[in-house]
Design an enzyme around this catalytic site. Structure first.
Site, short mmCIF file in Angstrom:
data_model
loop_
_atom_site.label_atom_id
_atom_site.label_comp_id
_atom_site.label_asym_id
_atom_site.label_seq_id
_atom_site.Cartn_x
_atom_site.Cartn_y
_atom_site.Cartn_z
N GLY A 1 0.63 -1.42 0.08
CA GLY A 1 0.32 0.08 0.20
C GLY A 1 0.94 1.49 0.16
O GLY A 1 0.31 2.03 0.03
N CYS B 1 -14.01 -1.26 -29.36
CA CYS B 1 -15.44 -0.88 -29.65
C CYS B 1 -15.72 -0.54 -27.85
O CYS B 1 -16.65 -1.77 -27.29
CB CYS B 1 -15.76 -1.94 -29.81
SG CYS B 1 -15.32 -2.10 -32.19
C1 LIG Z 1 -1.80 -6.39 -3.56
C2 LIG Z 1 -0.82 -6.18 -2.49
C3 LIG Z 1 -0.84 -6.02 -2.00
C4 LIG Z 1 0.81 -4.94 -2.34
O1 LIG Z 1 0.17 -3.78 -2.66
P1 LIG Z 1 0.01 -2.09 -3.02
O2 LIG Z 1 -0.36 -1.66 -3.38
O3 LIG Z 1 0.80 -2.61 -4.58
O4 LIG Z 1 1.42 -2.18 -2.65
C5 LIG Z 1 0.25 -6.44 -1.03
N1 LIG Z 1 -0.12 -7.44 -0.07
C6 LIG Z 1 -0.41 -8.08 -0.48
C7 LIG Z 1 -1.68 -9.28 0.20
C8 LIG Z 1 -1.52 -7.63 -0.81
O5 LIG Z 1 -3.19 -8.31 -1.44
#
Ligand SMILES: *Cc1c(COP(=O)(O)O)cnc(C)c1O
Length: 424
Positions: A229, A344
């Protein structure tokens, strides 16, 4: 530890990591994904303070990218049987914690692979604990906890709270521990990934929730994972999170837990986007420049089959222009243009907001044959590409040591119809 400078996005571009856009397009064709490896390496270096950097490969899972991540000491997440196989194919091994299977369910194939390769597991549902425990008594697991609240840049990327399907509900930890005991499973770590777009105020709540949960599990905890995140800026209005503060909040949590347990607790981070987004560029060719009433459209040979984020989330990508004759786009007249693809489907527009509202973007005027570059496309870009409209998926190139290297061939018609049959 970190690059905290706000980005400057230019709407004219001549090269990617020193390689001419025109040459790349001529050598490899378009649409073309290009990844600058150096950017990935810098982002990895930004996170060196963490005990482990675990790449969420779903963001960009080309084998060459995984291999280079591995050579930089980055470990990996796998969310499916396919991702387990990718990690193995890229040289990661089982038996330790190089690969962690992290998901909300086991399907038959992923459970078999986990057992066959002795992979670590991060359980996102209580059922997974028993399903693993019955096949591998005495297993160690980590638990993904949903702290009861979440955060994300859209409803579709919010991964905490009641609306989210992810993780184990925070008040069910005790029940999970009893379940684990029944099958001789030990909970050795906790994980929280509550969505993309972390802000620091919110983060301190997450850290508190992690601490409470870890204390509830007790001394068997050896690792905590901050999840992914970490944001990257997609426009000048956005910026990076202050990584020093981000790290320090997690580090304090880890230190308090280490003190409470009397042993060192390891701190992992699990980024996807942060490592790969800014390395990636999608080069497309302008195939039509047309006016529809008051709107000027640049229509490209790439669409949401190549890059789905604008259509899926109204995501904003920086866009730049490279004239076909190699001249400087900055010298061109600036216009307000809508940028779209060939599909399309009227929603096939790269310049749109959430809800499908079409926006205009100030860009240098384009002519047919010029190149348009969709930037920051290295995360959730190629991996979400589809064959919609029977489009073949783009080629991928990685720039390493000043050399463009092909890492995925452009799909062919044969790839497209592989497995299809016309019965007599
Ligand atoms: C998608 C995901 C991440 C990475 O998320 P980002 O926003 O791309 O950093 C990390 N851990 C888990 C379990 C995820 O599903």
């Amino acid at each position: 530890m970190v690059a905290f400078t706000p980005p400057i996005f230019s709407t004219s571009r001549h090269d990617i990591a020193g390689q001419s856009v025109v040459e790349l397009a001529k050598s490899f064709g378009t649409p073309l994904y290009v990844y600058d490896l150096l950017t990935i390496q810098q982002r990895i270096a930004d996170l060196h303070a963490f005990d482990a950097i675990r790449y969420a490969q779903k963001a960009c899972s080309n084998l060459a990218i995984l291999d280079r991540m591995r050579r930089q000491g980055v470990v990996v997440d796998a969310v499916s049987a396919g991702e387990i196989r990718r990690a193995l194919a890229a040289g990661y091994s089982g038996g330790g914690k190089e690969i962690i299977y992290t998901a909300d369910i086991f399907d038959a194939e992923s459970l078999d692979l986990v057992l066959e390769h002795d992979l670590a597991v991060n359980c996102g549902s209580p059922d997974m604990i028993s399903q693993l425990g019955q096949r591998r008594p005495g297993a160690d697991v980590t638990l993904r906890i949903n702290p009861g609240f979440g955060h994300g840049h859209s409803q579709k990327t919010n991964t905490g709270g009641e609306q989210s399907k992810h993780g184990i509900w925070f008040s069910q930890i005790d029940e999970c521990l009893r379940r684990a005991d029944q099958d001789g499973v030990t909970v050795t770590g906790l994980h929280m990934h509550i969505g993309s777009g972390t802000d620091l105020e919110h983060l301190s709540q997450v850290c508190e929730a992690m601490e409470r949960a870890a204390l509830e599990v007790g001394r068997t905890i050896k690792t905590i994972s901050a999840g992914g995140g970490l944001p990257v800026p997609y426009s000048e209005a956005e910026s990076y999170v202050d990584l020093d503060k981000y790290y320090s909040l997690w580090d304090q949590t880890r230190c308090r837990l280490s003190d409470a347990f009397g042993h060192r607790v390891e701190l992992e981070i699990e980024p996807g986007r942060f490592l790969s987004a800014e390395s990636g560029f999608l080069i497309a060719e302008v195939r039509s420049v047309k006016k529809m009433g008051d709107n000027l459209f640049f229509l490209l040979n790439a669409g949401f089959n190549d890059l789905a984020r604008p259509v899926m989330y109204g995501a904003h990508h920086p866009i730049s222009v490279c004239p076909a004759d190699g001249s400087d786009a900055a010298q061109r007249e600036k216009v307000q243009a809508v940028v779209g693809g060939p599909l399309c489907e009227s929603g096939d527009i790269f310049t749109q907001r959430e809800g499908g509202y079409v926006d205009k973007r100030e860009l240098p005027m384009c002519r047919v044959g010029d190149y348009v570059i969709l930037e920051n496309a290295g995360a959730y870009g190629f991996v979400m590409a589809s064959n919609y409209n029977s489009k073949t998926r783009a080629a991928e190139v990685m720039i390493e040591d000043g050399q463009p290297k092909l890492i995925r061939q452009r799909e062919t018609f044969e790839d497209l119809v592989r497995g299809e049959m016309i019965p007599d």
